[in-house]
Every structure is written in C-alpha cells, then in structure tokens.
Design a protein around this motif. Structure first.
Motif, PDB file in Angstrom:
ATOM      1  N   TRP A  25      27.505 -17.873  45.277  1.00  0.00           N
ATOM      2  CA  TRP A  25      28.858 -17.630  44.792  1.00  0.00           C
ATOM      3  C   TRP A  25      29.855 -18.445  45.596  1.00  0.00           C
ATOM      4  CZ3 TRP A  25      33.454 -16.032  46.822  1.00  0.00           C
ATOM      5  CH2 TRP A  25      34.453 -15.743  45.904  1.00  0.00           C
ATOM      6  N   TRP A  93      31.832 -18.338  33.801  1.00  0.00           N
ATOM      7  CA  TRP A  93      31.163 -18.788  35.018  1.00  0.00           C
ATOM      8  C   TRP A  93      32.002 -18.437  36.236  1.00  0.00           C
ATOM      9  CZ3 TRP A  93      29.721 -24.623  35.972  1.00  0.00           C
ATOM     10  CH2 TRP A  93      28.836 -24.712  37.035  1.00  0.00           C
ATOM     11  N   ALA A  96      32.056 -14.496  36.668  1.00  0.00           N
ATOM     12  CA  ALA A  96      30.772 -13.915  37.066  1.00  0.00           C
ATOM     13  C   ALA A  96      30.225 -14.542  38.342  1.00  0.00           C
ATOM     14  CB  ALA A  96      29.753 -14.088  35.946  1.00  0.00           C
ATOM     15  N   ALA A  98      28.336 -17.152  38.252  1.00  0.00           N
ATOM     16  CA  ALA A  98      27.031 -17.731  37.919  1.00  0.00           C
ATOM     17  C   ALA A  98      27.017 -18.161  36.467  1.00  0.00           C
ATOM     18  CB  ALA A  98      25.917 -16.712  38.151  1.00  0.00           C
ATOM     19  N   MET A 103      21.763 -16.522  36.732  1.00  0.00           N
ATOM     20  CA  MET A 103      21.937 -15.063  36.629  1.00  0.00           C
ATOM     21  C   MET A 103      20.601 -14.371  36.891  1.00  0.00           C
ATOM     22  SD  MET A 103      24.596 -14.466  33.448  1.00  0.00           S
ATOM     23  CE  MET A 103      23.374 -14.787  32.218  1.00  0.00           C
ATOM     24  N   TYR A 104      19.554 -14.877  36.292  1.00  0.00           N
ATOM     25  CA  TYR A 104      18.234 -14.265  36.447  1.00  0.00           C
ATOM     26  C   TYR A 104      17.674 -14.502  37.851  1.00  0.00           C
ATOM     27  CZ  TYR A 104      18.684 -13.897  31.431  1.00  0.00           C
ATOM     28  OH  TYR A 104      19.142 -13.601  30.179  1.00  0.00           O
ATOM     29  N   MET A 114      24.181  -8.561  39.027  1.00  0.00           N
ATOM     30  CA  MET A 114      24.059  -9.578  37.976  1.00  0.00           C
ATOM     31  C   MET A 114      23.475  -8.992  36.698  1.00  0.00           C
ATOM     32  SD  MET A 114      25.121 -12.642  38.235  1.00  0.00           S
ATOM     33  CE  MET A 114      26.472 -12.600  39.357  1.00  0.00           C
ATOM     34  N   VAL A 117      26.225  -8.666  34.384  1.00  0.00           N
ATOM     35  CA  VAL A 117      26.594  -9.959  33.816  1.00  0.00           C
ATOM     36  C   VAL A 117      25.607 -10.346  32.712  1.00  0.00           C
ATOM     37  CG1 VAL A 117      26.937 -12.407  34.330  1.00  0.00           C
ATOM     38  CG2 VAL A 117      27.684 -10.673  35.963  1.00  0.00           C
ATOM     39  N   ILE A 118      24.334 -10.098  32.919  1.00  0.00           N
ATOM     40  CA  ILE A 118      23.321 -10.408  31.905  1.00  0.00           C
ATOM     41  C   ILE A 118      23.559  -9.569  30.652  1.00  0.00           C
ATOM     42  CG2 ILE A 118      20.858 -10.223  31.360  1.00  0.00           C
ATOM     43  CD1 ILE A 118      20.332 -11.034  34.310  1.00  0.00           C
TER      44      ILE A 118
END
Length: 137
Positions: A25, A93, A96, A98, A103-104, A114, A117-118
């Motif tokens: 980040w 982006w 978040a 990412a 993200m994964y 995250m 976010v996903i």
C-alpha cells in the motif's frame, strides 16, 4: 495437470509481486503522490512485456495450448470510454490500495480486509453485467 501448472505460475507471480513490493500500500500511495518511480517502473516494464508478447503472438502466428489460432481483435478506439474506465479503475485502486491481481495476493499474505475489496469488486462486476447492454460500447 494443466491446472497445477497455472497454479504454480500464479504462486510464482504472487511471490514476485510481494518481493518487488508491487502489492505494498505504501508503494501504491507513493505512486499516486508522484513521490517514487518504483511502481511506474514495474507498470512500464509490464506494458513493454505485453507489447512485445502481443507482437510476437501476431508475428509468429502462435497457437493456444489447445492448438487453436490466437486471434486478437482490434480494439474500439474510443477515448471517452477509456478515460472513464481508467478513471473508475484508478479511483478504485487508490481507495482500495490494490488493483485486481494483488487483491488475492494480499489475502494470501494475511491482509484479510482485502476480502471486503474482493466482494466489492465482484459486486461491481455483477452490476456491470446487469447494465452493460444499456451502455454505449
């Protein structure tokens, strides 16, 4: 066996992104503040590799792993479309911290926030699927 190859390539790619700090980040924040070349160098390298890869695929008439010809159709060159899409992508982006790939990876490194976010990305994709027929393409 094919899936195992893809899984191993994905794990390797994840390790490379973590080690290069592309999922950090702080590095992403530096990029959006124009304080560091680090992320621009990574993105620029990826663009160069992508351009070279597409050129090689087109020039060599390569086939997919299933033996089918790889056809890369020309893109619709609509500047407003790409400006709007790029702006939405960039805002997501920045908010978040990412883009979709990391993200994964971040979930795999223990950043469980995250997952929110996903879920948001999946809802956004679902919403786009609902309205895409009404959008100018």
């Amino acid at each position: 066996m094919k899936s195992l190859k893809f899984l191993l390539v994905g794990i390797f790619f994840g390790i490379v992104l973590v080690k290069s700090e592309a999922v950090s980040w702080y590095r992403i924040y530096e990029m959006f503040q124009f304080q560091s070349f680090h992320m621009y160098g990574i993105i620029g390298s990826a663009i160069a590799v992508g351009i070279l890869g597409v050129w090689l695929i087109k020039r060599s008439h390569l086939k997919s792993v299933d033996g089918q010809a790889i056809d890369i159709p020309p893109k619709d060159k609509s500047i407003p479309r790409y400006l709007l899409g790029g702006t939405i992508f960039g805002l997501g982006w920045a908010l978040a911290g990412a883009c979709p790939g990391p993200m994964y990876i971040l979930v795999g490194t223990g950043v469980l926030s995250m997952l929110l976010v996903i879920v948001g990305a999946m809802l956004g994709t679902f919403f786009y699927g609902l309205i895409k027929d009404n959008l100018p393409h």
